[in-house]
Design an enzyme around this catalytic site. Structure first.
Site, mmCIF file in Angstrom:
data_model
loop_
_atom_site.group_PDB
_atom_site.id
_atom_site.type_symbol
_atom_site.label_atom_id
_atom_site.label_comp_id
_atom_site.label_asym_id
_atom_site.label_seq_id
_atom_site.Cartn_x
_atom_site.Cartn_y
_atom_site.Cartn_z
ATOM 1 N N SER A 185 -9.900 1.088 4.513
ATOM 2 C CA SER A 185 -9.161 0.586 5.760
ATOM 3 C C SER A 185 -8.388 2.182 6.035
ATOM 4 O O SER A 185 -7.892 2.500 5.270
ATOM 5 C CB SER A 185 -8.332 -0.221 5.376
ATOM 6 O OG SER A 185 -8.804 -1.493 4.824
ATOM 7 N N GLU B 157 -3.403 4.627 6.505
ATOM 8 C CA GLU B 157 -3.142 4.302 5.060
ATOM 9 C C GLU B 157 -3.797 5.597 4.385
ATOM 10 O O GLU B 157 -3.477 5.979 3.107
ATOM 11 C CB GLU B 157 -4.210 3.035 4.725
ATOM 12 C CG GLU B 157 -4.067 2.888 3.192
ATOM 13 C CD GLU B 157 -4.725 1.486 3.084
ATOM 14 O OE1 GLU B 157 -4.368 0.421 3.793
ATOM 15 O OE2 GLU B 157 -5.793 1.332 2.080
ATOM 16 N N ARG C 279 0.740 -1.145 -0.067
ATOM 17 C CA ARG C 279 -0.032 0.068 0.177
ATOM 18 C C ARG C 279 0.797 1.324 -0.014
ATOM 19 O O ARG C 279 0.589 2.260 0.673
ATOM 20 C CB ARG C 279 -0.928 0.032 1.375
ATOM 21 C CG ARG C 279 -1.749 -1.222 1.410
ATOM 22 C CD ARG C 279 -2.772 -1.370 0.346
ATOM 23 N NE ARG C 279 -3.733 -2.474 0.765
ATOM 24 C CZ ARG C 279 -3.640 -3.733 0.629
ATOM 25 N NH1 ARG C 279 -2.532 -3.992 -0.442
ATOM 26 N NH2 ARG C 279 -4.426 -4.722 0.835
HETATM 27 P P1 FAD Z 1 -8.001 10.275 -3.986
HETATM 28 O O1 FAD Z 1 -8.590 9.884 -2.702
HETATM 29 O O2 FAD Z 1 -8.915 11.049 -4.865
HETATM 30 O O3 FAD Z 1 -6.559 10.510 -3.632
HETATM 31 C C1 FAD Z 1 -5.621 9.785 -3.087
HETATM 32 C C2 FAD Z 1 -4.160 10.497 -3.229
HETATM 33 O O4 FAD Z 1 -3.752 10.054 -4.443
HETATM 34 C C3 FAD Z 1 -4.360 11.993 -3.015
HETATM 35 O O5 FAD Z 1 -3.111 12.131 -2.249
HETATM 36 C C4 FAD Z 1 -4.209 12.706 -4.258
HETATM 37 O O6 FAD Z 1 -3.902 13.704 -4.468
HETATM 38 C C5 FAD Z 1 -3.418 11.567 -5.163
HETATM 39 N N1 FAD Z 1 -3.874 11.508 -6.549
HETATM 40 C C6 FAD Z 1 -5.200 11.211 -6.914
HETATM 41 N N2 FAD Z 1 -5.228 10.872 -8.370
HETATM 42 C C7 FAD Z 1 -4.002 11.246 -8.767
HETATM 43 C C8 FAD Z 1 -3.441 11.504 -9.980
HETATM 44 N N3 FAD Z 1 -4.013 11.240 -11.104
HETATM 45 N N4 FAD Z 1 -1.958 11.828 -10.071
HETATM 46 C C9 FAD Z 1 -1.341 12.156 -8.872
HETATM 47 N N5 FAD Z 1 -1.733 11.917 -7.708
HETATM 48 C C10 FAD Z 1 -3.180 11.586 -7.632
HETATM 49 N N6 FAD Z 1 -7.692 0.655 -1.281
HETATM 50 C C11 FAD Z 1 -7.107 -0.471 -1.547
HETATM 51 O O7 FAD Z 1 -5.844 -0.539 -1.911
HETATM 52 N N7 FAD Z 1 -7.504 -1.794 -1.485
HETATM 53 C C12 FAD Z 1 -8.995 -1.758 -1.335
HETATM 54 O O8 FAD Z 1 -9.545 -2.900 -1.233
HETATM 55 C C13 FAD Z 1 -9.795 -0.669 -1.329
HETATM 56 N N8 FAD Z 1 -10.923 -0.675 -0.611
HETATM 57 C C14 FAD Z 1 -11.470 0.488 -0.126
HETATM 58 C C15 FAD Z 1 -12.967 0.458 0.167
HETATM 59 C C16 FAD Z 1 -13.650 1.486 0.104
HETATM 60 C C17 FAD Z 1 -15.287 1.546 0.601
HETATM 61 C C18 FAD Z 1 -13.037 2.791 0.244
HETATM 62 C C19 FAD Z 1 -13.870 4.037 0.291
HETATM 63 C C20 FAD Z 1 -11.805 2.789 -0.289
HETATM 64 C C21 FAD Z 1 -11.131 1.680 -0.386
HETATM 65 N N9 FAD Z 1 -9.708 1.784 -0.701
HETATM 66 C C22 FAD Z 1 -8.964 0.797 -1.044
HETATM 67 C C23 FAD Z 1 -8.898 3.060 -0.765
HETATM 68 C C24 FAD Z 1 -9.115 3.817 -2.050
HETATM 69 O O9 FAD Z 1 -10.400 3.593 -2.732
HETATM 70 C C25 FAD Z 1 -7.845 3.660 -3.087
HETATM 71 O O10 FAD Z 1 -6.668 4.154 -2.389
HETATM 72 C C26 FAD Z 1 -8.119 4.366 -4.640
HETATM 73 O O11 FAD Z 1 -6.933 4.175 -5.143
HETATM 74 C C27 FAD Z 1 -8.031 5.907 -4.314
HETATM 75 O O12 FAD Z 1 -8.438 6.604 -5.591
HETATM 76 P P2 FAD Z 1 -9.122 8.044 -5.496
HETATM 77 O O13 FAD Z 1 -9.217 8.249 -7.084
HETATM 78 O O14 FAD Z 1 -10.520 8.095 -4.947
HETATM 79 O O15 FAD Z 1 -8.055 8.893 -4.659
HETATM 80 P P1 NAP Z 2 -10.243 -10.396 5.497
HETATM 81 O O1 NAP Z 2 -10.527 -11.423 4.437
HETATM 82 O O2 NAP Z 2 -10.960 -10.441 6.533
HETATM 83 O O3 NAP Z 2 -8.615 -10.473 6.021
HETATM 84 C C1 NAP Z 2 -8.248 -9.726 7.272
HETATM 85 C C2 NAP Z 2 -6.879 -9.282 6.793
HETATM 86 O O4 NAP Z 2 -6.218 -10.440 6.703
HETATM 87 C C3 NAP Z 2 -6.577 -8.613 5.479
HETATM 88 O O5 NAP Z 2 -6.507 -7.544 5.901
HETATM 89 C C4 NAP Z 2 -5.580 -9.218 4.647
HETATM 90 O O6 NAP Z 2 -4.346 -8.660 4.492
HETATM 91 C C5 NAP Z 2 -5.269 -10.425 5.551
HETATM 92 N N1 NAP Z 2 -5.141 -11.745 4.907
HETATM 93 C C6 NAP Z 2 -6.454 -12.352 4.754
HETATM 94 N N2 NAP Z 2 -6.102 -13.706 4.007
HETATM 95 C C7 NAP Z 2 -4.732 -13.619 3.741
HETATM 96 C C8 NAP Z 2 -4.019 -14.487 3.072
HETATM 97 N N3 NAP Z 2 -4.015 -15.607 2.649
HETATM 98 N N4 NAP Z 2 -2.690 -14.068 3.034
HETATM 99 C C9 NAP Z 2 -1.862 -12.782 3.644
HETATM 100 N N5 NAP Z 2 -2.917 -12.178 4.228
HETATM 101 C C10 NAP Z 2 -4.173 -12.379 4.140
HETATM 102 O O7 NAP Z 2 -10.055 -8.848 4.956
HETATM 103 P P2 NAP Z 2 -11.294 -7.830 4.587
HETATM 104 O O8 NAP Z 2 -10.964 -6.637 5.506
HETATM 105 O O9 NAP Z 2 -12.456 -8.438 4.464
HETATM 106 O O10 NAP Z 2 -10.652 -7.220 3.195
HETATM 107 C C11 NAP Z 2 -10.438 -8.138 2.247
HETATM 108 C C12 NAP Z 2 -9.586 -7.582 1.230
HETATM 109 O O11 NAP Z 2 -9.839 -6.469 0.637
HETATM 110 C C13 NAP Z 2 -7.858 -7.467 2.021
HETATM 111 O O12 NAP Z 2 -7.136 -7.895 0.788
HETATM 112 C C14 NAP Z 2 -7.806 -5.882 2.156
HETATM 113 O O13 NAP Z 2 -6.678 -5.327 2.229
HETATM 114 C C15 NAP Z 2 -8.824 -5.192 0.991
HETATM 115 N N6 NAP Z 2 -9.407 -3.872 1.641
HETATM 116 C C16 NAP Z 2 -8.975 -3.021 1.342
HETATM 117 C C17 NAP Z 2 -9.317 -1.893 1.941
HETATM 118 C C18 NAP Z 2 -8.521 -0.446 1.992
HETATM 119 O O14 NAP Z 2 -9.196 0.697 2.130
HETATM 120 N N7 NAP Z 2 -7.184 -0.547 1.656
HETATM 121 C C19 NAP Z 2 -10.900 -1.912 2.316
HETATM 122 C C20 NAP Z 2 -11.431 -2.877 2.069
HETATM 123 C C21 NAP Z 2 -10.788 -4.071 1.791
HETATM 124 P P3 NAP Z 2 -4.081 -7.377 3.317
HETATM 125 O O15 NAP Z 2 -5.080 -6.224 3.757
HETATM 126 O O16 NAP Z 2 -2.640 -7.324 3.646
HETATM 127 O O17 NAP Z 2 -4.675 -8.202 1.903
#
Ligand code: FAD
Ligand code: NAP
Length: 337
Positions: free
Chosen positions: A238, A333, A164
């Site tokens: 997250s 994050e 991330r």
């Molecule tokens: P923004 O929030 O608009 O911007 C984020 C940052 O990136 C800011 O600093 C902004 O200035 C910069 N930025 C945006 N666009 C550009 C560009 N074109 N050039 C340079 N900088 C830029 N993330 C995960 O990794 N995995 C997940 O599973 C995941 N699940 C999510 C679930 C939910 C319900 C929500 C709300 C969020 C989740 N996220 C997850 C986080 C988020 O969706 C991601 O990080 C996504 O990539 C953000 O995109 P955005 O366009 O909304 O970015």
């Molecule tokens: P989950 O399946 O309940 O698992 C809990 C955590 O355990 C996750 O965060 C995941 O880490 C880790 N995990 C699960 N299985 C794994 C494996 N086989 N090997 C290594 N790590 C494992 O998680 P959840 O909350 O429902 O989310 C599911 C996936 O969506 C995850 O990958 C999570 O990162 C992603 N997610 C991200 C965001 C965001 O905003 N970043 C929001 C929602 C969901 P990792 O997170 O490292 O994968």
């Protein structure tokens, strides 16, 4: 290009925080972006780039110009028998791009279904879910350098992708506008099923030989059942990263908490931050309009009219309590603005 002044960003961040931007504009082409950047320079104003606003927490009014990215377009660059290179404009919605690929039976990003936000933000934190990260399919991105207004190409190495994480969150923070992202997708399914409950979901439905679409559907269904929809409850997914701890620290904790989940990651152990937060009792916590989601302790929420600064303070309290109880320092994050 319409410049709006003192503009509420409430509908442009998924936390729905009602902070204002001094100036706000949308760009639909690279020439509009260049024009906006030249204006910003002549006015000596900083710029903030907004995609889907799904990974930001606004804690104060934004001084300067907020630029909403609406660059659109999808183009196939080249293909071999097995692989296809596709360039997506950075303002494309990420999930729509996943659906585009799934529809064309192109594999690689199906596990990343339903992640909100734009293509251009995907490299910023190397988005990941269900065992797949952007870096696994990333070929390159084209960027505008914001000081000199020149374009540069970054490959995976120069993006310095981590968990991330990328160079755009550190030494190049705020220095580049990502214009487009090129992904390397596979023509044959290369499915990753061994993560979370994907396998269980498919087995329950008797799907023995899943297609790319089956996996995408599974991820969508699982996510919908677990995560709050930002349209209904403000959140940015997250709020914290899952911490990695070393072997000595792990051995100590697992003696005290034998039920603690963990995942071995090279020489370290990844501990789900949600478990740590829940163990202390934060899950479902609510104070005024902000709190910790009832089903997912990693997600901080705005129930109605919370201030970003209140959510930030809550995150500080959670960090402190996790540090005191487990000696683990949680890292945010979400980008704090
Ligand atoms: P923004 O929030 O608009 O911007 C984020 C940052 O990136 C800011 O600093 C902004 O200035 C910069 N930025 C945006 N666009 C550009 C560009 N074109 N050039 C340079 N900088 C830029 N993330 C995960 O990794 N995995 C997940 O599973 C995941 N699940 C999510 C679930 C939910 C319900 C929500 C709300 C969020 C989740 N996220 C997850 C986080 C988020 O969706 C991601 O990080 C996504 O990539 C953000 O995109 P955005 O366009 O909304 O970015
Ligand atoms: P989950 O399946 O309940 O698992 C809990 C955590 O355990 C996750 O965060 C995941 O880490 C880790 N995990 C699960 N299985 C794994 C494996 N086989 N090997 C290594 N790590 C494992 O998680 P959840 O909350 O429902 O989310 C599911 C996936 O969506 C995850 O990958 C999570 O990162 C992603 N997610 C991200 C965001 C965001 O905003 N970043 C929001 C929602 C969901 P990792 O997170 O490292 O994968």
């Amino acid at each position: 290009m319409l410049v709006e002044h003192n503009f509420s960003l409430e509908n442009f961040n998924t936390f729905h925080i009602a902070e204002k931007a001094e100036m706000f504009l949308r760009i639909k082409s690279q020439s509009e972006l260049l024009l906006a950047m030249r204006q910003a320079k002549s006015l000596d104003k900083p710029v903030c780039i907004i995609g889907g606003g799904s990974n930001i927490l606004l804690t104060q009014p934004l001084t300067g110009i907020a630029i909403l990215n609406e660059l659109k377009g999808i183009q196939i660059d080249s293909e071999t028998e097995d692989v296809i290179l596709v360039t997506f404009a950075s303002g494309e919605n990420w999930h729509d791009c996943v659906m585009w690929a799934v529809d064309k039976q192109l594999s690689g990003i199906e596990n990343l279904s339903l992640i909100p936000g734009t293509m251009g933000a995907a490299p910023i934190q190397n988005i990941g879910a269900y065992g797949v990260e952007l870096k696994d399919v990333f070929e390159r991105c084209e960027c505008l350098q914001l000081d000199h207004l020149t374009t540069e190409t970054f490959n995976a190495e120069s993006c310095e992708f981590g968990y991330r994480d990328s160079v755009f969150k550190h030494k190049l923070k705020g220095k580049y506008f990502i214009l487009s992202v090129t992904l390397r997708l596979k023509k044959q399914p290369a499915l990753r099923l061994d993560y979370g409950n994907i396998k269980e979901y498919l087995a329950d439905r008797n799907i023995l030989d899943p297609s790319i679409k089956d996996v995408s559907d599974a991820v969508i269904a699982i996510r919908k059942s677990k995560l709050p929809d930002p349209i209904e409850i403000g959140n940015a997914g997250s709020f914290f990263k899952n911490p990695l701890i070393d072997n000595i620290h792990f051995e100590k904790l697992i003696k005290e908490f034998p039920e603690m989940p963990s995942y071995k990651n090279d020489e370290k152990y990844k501990i789900p931050a949600a478990w740590l937060i829940e163990k202390i009792g934060w899950k479902g916590f609510r104070e005024q309009d902000y709190g910790v989601h009832q089903k997912q302790a990693l997600v901080l929420v705005n129930y109605a009219n919370a201030k970003g600064s209140d959510i930030f303070s809550l995150s500080e309290r959670i960090i402190t309590s996790v540090q005191q109880r487990f000696n683990i320092l949680l890292e945010r994050e979400v980008n704090i603005w």
